[in-house]
Design a protein around this motif. Sequence first.
Motif, PDB file in Angstrom:
ATOM      1  N   ALA A 500       0.830  -1.212   0.000  1.00  0.00           N
ATOM      2  CA  ALA A 500       0.000   0.000   0.000  1.00  0.00           C
ATOM      3  C   ALA A 500       0.862   1.258   0.000  1.00  0.00           C
ATOM      4  O   ALA A 500       0.563   2.225  -0.707  1.00  0.00           O
ATOM      5  CB  ALA A 500      -0.936  -0.005   1.212  1.00  0.00           C
ATOM      6  N   ILE A 501       1.940   1.256   0.773  1.00  0.00           N
ATOM      7  CA  ILE A 501       2.813   2.426   0.836  1.00  0.00           C
ATOM      8  C   ILE A 501       3.458   2.695  -0.515  1.00  0.00           C
ATOM      9  O   ILE A 501       3.569   3.837  -0.963  1.00  0.00           O
ATOM     10  CB  ILE A 501       3.891   2.215   1.922  1.00  0.00           C
ATOM     11  CG1 ILE A 501       3.249   2.277   3.322  1.00  0.00           C
ATOM     12  CG2 ILE A 501       4.992   3.266   1.811  1.00  0.00           C
ATOM     13  CD1 ILE A 501       4.181   1.877   4.438  1.00  0.00           C
ATOM     14  N   VAL A 502       3.885   1.631  -1.197  1.00  0.00           N
ATOM     15  CA  VAL A 502       4.582   1.793  -2.476  1.00  0.00           C
ATOM     16  C   VAL A 502       3.630   2.185  -3.602  1.00  0.00           C
ATOM     17  O   VAL A 502       3.941   3.042  -4.429  1.00  0.00           O
ATOM     18  CB  VAL A 502       5.340   0.493  -2.826  1.00  0.00           C
ATOM     19  CG1 VAL A 502       5.899   0.561  -4.240  1.00  0.00           C
ATOM     20  CG2 VAL A 502       6.468   0.249  -1.835  1.00  0.00           C
ATOM     21  N   LEU A 503       2.442   1.564  -3.628  1.00  0.00           N
ATOM     22  CA  LEU A 503       1.543   1.753  -4.773  1.00  0.00           C
ATOM     23  C   LEU A 503       0.602   2.949  -4.631  1.00  0.00           C
ATOM     24  O   LEU A 503       0.096   3.442  -5.647  1.00  0.00           O
ATOM     25  CB  LEU A 503       0.721   0.486  -5.005  1.00  0.00           C
ATOM     26  CG  LEU A 503       1.474  -0.736  -5.532  1.00  0.00           C
ATOM     27  CD1 LEU A 503       0.496  -1.875  -5.814  1.00  0.00           C
ATOM     28  CD2 LEU A 503       2.237  -0.400  -6.811  1.00  0.00           C
ATOM     29  N   ALA A 504       0.331   3.414  -3.414  1.00  0.00           N
ATOM     30  CA  ALA A 504      -0.611   4.529  -3.242  1.00  0.00           C
ATOM     31  C   ALA A 504      -0.178   5.777  -4.019  1.00  0.00           C
ATOM     32  O   ALA A 504      -1.004   6.394  -4.720  1.00  0.00           O
ATOM     33  CB  ALA A 504      -0.812   4.840  -1.763  1.00  0.00           C
ATOM     34  N   PRO A 505       1.086   6.202  -3.961  1.00  0.00           N
ATOM     35  CA  PRO A 505       1.482   7.379  -4.756  1.00  0.00           C
ATOM     36  C   PRO A 505       1.344   7.161  -6.261  1.00  0.00           C
ATOM     37  O   PRO A 505       0.964   8.086  -6.996  1.00  0.00           O
ATOM     38  CB  PRO A 505       2.947   7.598  -4.362  1.00  0.00           C
ATOM     39  CG  PRO A 505       3.107   6.902  -3.060  1.00  0.00           C
ATOM     40  CD  PRO A 505       2.184   5.732  -3.115  1.00  0.00           C
ATOM     41  N   ILE A 506       1.626   5.937  -6.718  1.00  0.00           N
ATOM     42  CA  ILE A 506       1.493   5.646  -8.155  1.00  0.00           C
ATOM     43  C   ILE A 506       0.018   5.688  -8.559  1.00  0.00           C
ATOM     44  O   ILE A 506      -0.337   6.214  -9.624  1.00  0.00           O
ATOM     45  CB  ILE A 506       2.111   4.276  -8.464  1.00  0.00           C
ATOM     46  CG1 ILE A 506       3.614   4.297  -8.164  1.00  0.00           C
ATOM     47  CG2 ILE A 506       1.862   3.871  -9.918  1.00  0.00           C
ATOM     48  CD1 ILE A 506       4.296   2.960  -8.292  1.00  0.00           C
TER      49      ILE A 506
END
Length: 580
Positions: A500-506
């Motif tokens: 979630a941390i990695v993909l939320a900004p994308i």
Amino acid sequence: MTPEQAALLILLVAMLFLFSLDRLRIEVIAIGGLLAGYVLGLYPADGIFAGFASPVVITVVEILLVVQVLARTKLFDSLAERFVVSRLSHFQVISGVSAFSGFVSIFMNNIGAFAITLPLVLRLSAVMGIPRRQLVMPVSFAALLGGLVSLIGTPANLLVSDALEKATGKGFRFFDFAYVGLPVAILGILLITLIAQRLFSEPDEPAAAPHPPARRIVVERSIPEHSPLVGATLAQCPERFGIQPHALVRDRAFVFGPLEQSVIQPGDVLLAQGADLIFANLAACQALVPEAHPHGLQPDFASIEAVVMPESTVVGSRIASLEVFRNRGVTVSALSMRSPRIEGRFADLQLSIGDILVLEGPKAAIAEALEECECLPLASAVPFPTSSASWRPFAIFACGVGASAFGLRPDIALAFVVLALALVGYLNIRHAMADLNWPIIIMLGAMIPIGQAVVTTGTAETIAVWLGLAFPIGHPLWGIALVLFLAMALTPFVNNATVAIVLAPIALEFARVGQHAPQAYLIAVAAGASQDFLTPFGHHNNTLSMSIGSYRFGDFLRAGWPLTLAGYILTLILIALFWL
């Protein structure tokens, strides 16, 4: 791509790789990555530890504190008896218990829901004759599915809500996730129940059988003078006695040489692995004799199984160093372990998450030791302290959930719950803080600044541009389908909070490029990150269920791929219906 963006991508890939290997402790990887990000200039010095003050981390801490209280209550013990007398079919029992696990998981973390339901599962398996493999995996997966429904069901939901609030000024409401999560959870529970009954269709044990299905354990036993093993070679043990020898000790020294030439003699000590029922039979005929208990057989002597939980303080310890048991006169008599490596003597074996200990000693001493080292007992005979009015902690917690559902921030609502539980004597905050799963908390706090750097450095925008060249993300459904696929592809190897941390900004950048509302993209991230069914190491629930249910690695692939495929399709359809 700028050097800063390239450094961030390399750091993320390296951390994801190390997380997936499961060789180093997750908090060590997270702190190392956090400091590496500072050295690389990805965030300023005053932002290094900002993640530990995040409402997400605070909410997770509060949930874990509340779970400690709820897990000690006996409110749901009567459910087992109701299932037994209800004369329901095995499908109805499995789906019913799984639904209960999923319901509990709506209001607490997945591991807590699984832990609360596990004693019920094991009792039903023994009393109703349902194979354990048909029960454990569905209940474990149901706990993951239940987390899809609410804001506090899983850290991934809290993280995407936090990302939405930072982007738009307003996060998700408590049950916004239910539009997608509830139908997916219902379908998933019914589907995994059918799959488990089909895949693990071993004949049921008779309903009155007192023992659960056999489990492979490791023991170290002495060879008495008249044992039938005397005169046999180690090579003959598997065929003649059904056990696999690993070491033979004579006069405190290992007996080396070919198995065909290593002959067992009276007084030898044998380290071997095999089914627990086989060792029980060998002990009954005095073929193998355990060492005498250090304090003798006391009136309250008991033999209790316990599973090593992710937060257990004994993870990584060798049996010889377990002072928490030895000081109380408790003996580790056998071990069911996940690791295939068995070296040295029994005391040299190293414990890992999901291992099952067979403990012998006074009941009260076992209960006290298990509570101190955070291992979960798998037998209801262990007298854990319970509340005299076990419904009250649930009522207090329900009030906090209700306040959150009506608009109060979850971290503030749960802070009131923690305070109330402490004031009425159900929670000792000082002791409870020491028992928290700190590796998960540290990992969350350390990963948040790195995830924010994906936005501040423009890395999310760059990735979105690259993927936009390959996929028509201008249409929202294509972009959401891609985000959902990435989340479900990563989560079997990396914990869902990191995904979630990695993909939320994308996902937010996808929404900005396509000029769409970001809610649908973030719902896809949260839903995909929590549908982890393909490997036994992607989530701690899977690791525990693998050991407790005696599953193989391939069992997760066989049971998980239909669930993953159905979940992907239904999630995509529901997002299109409710969020586009």
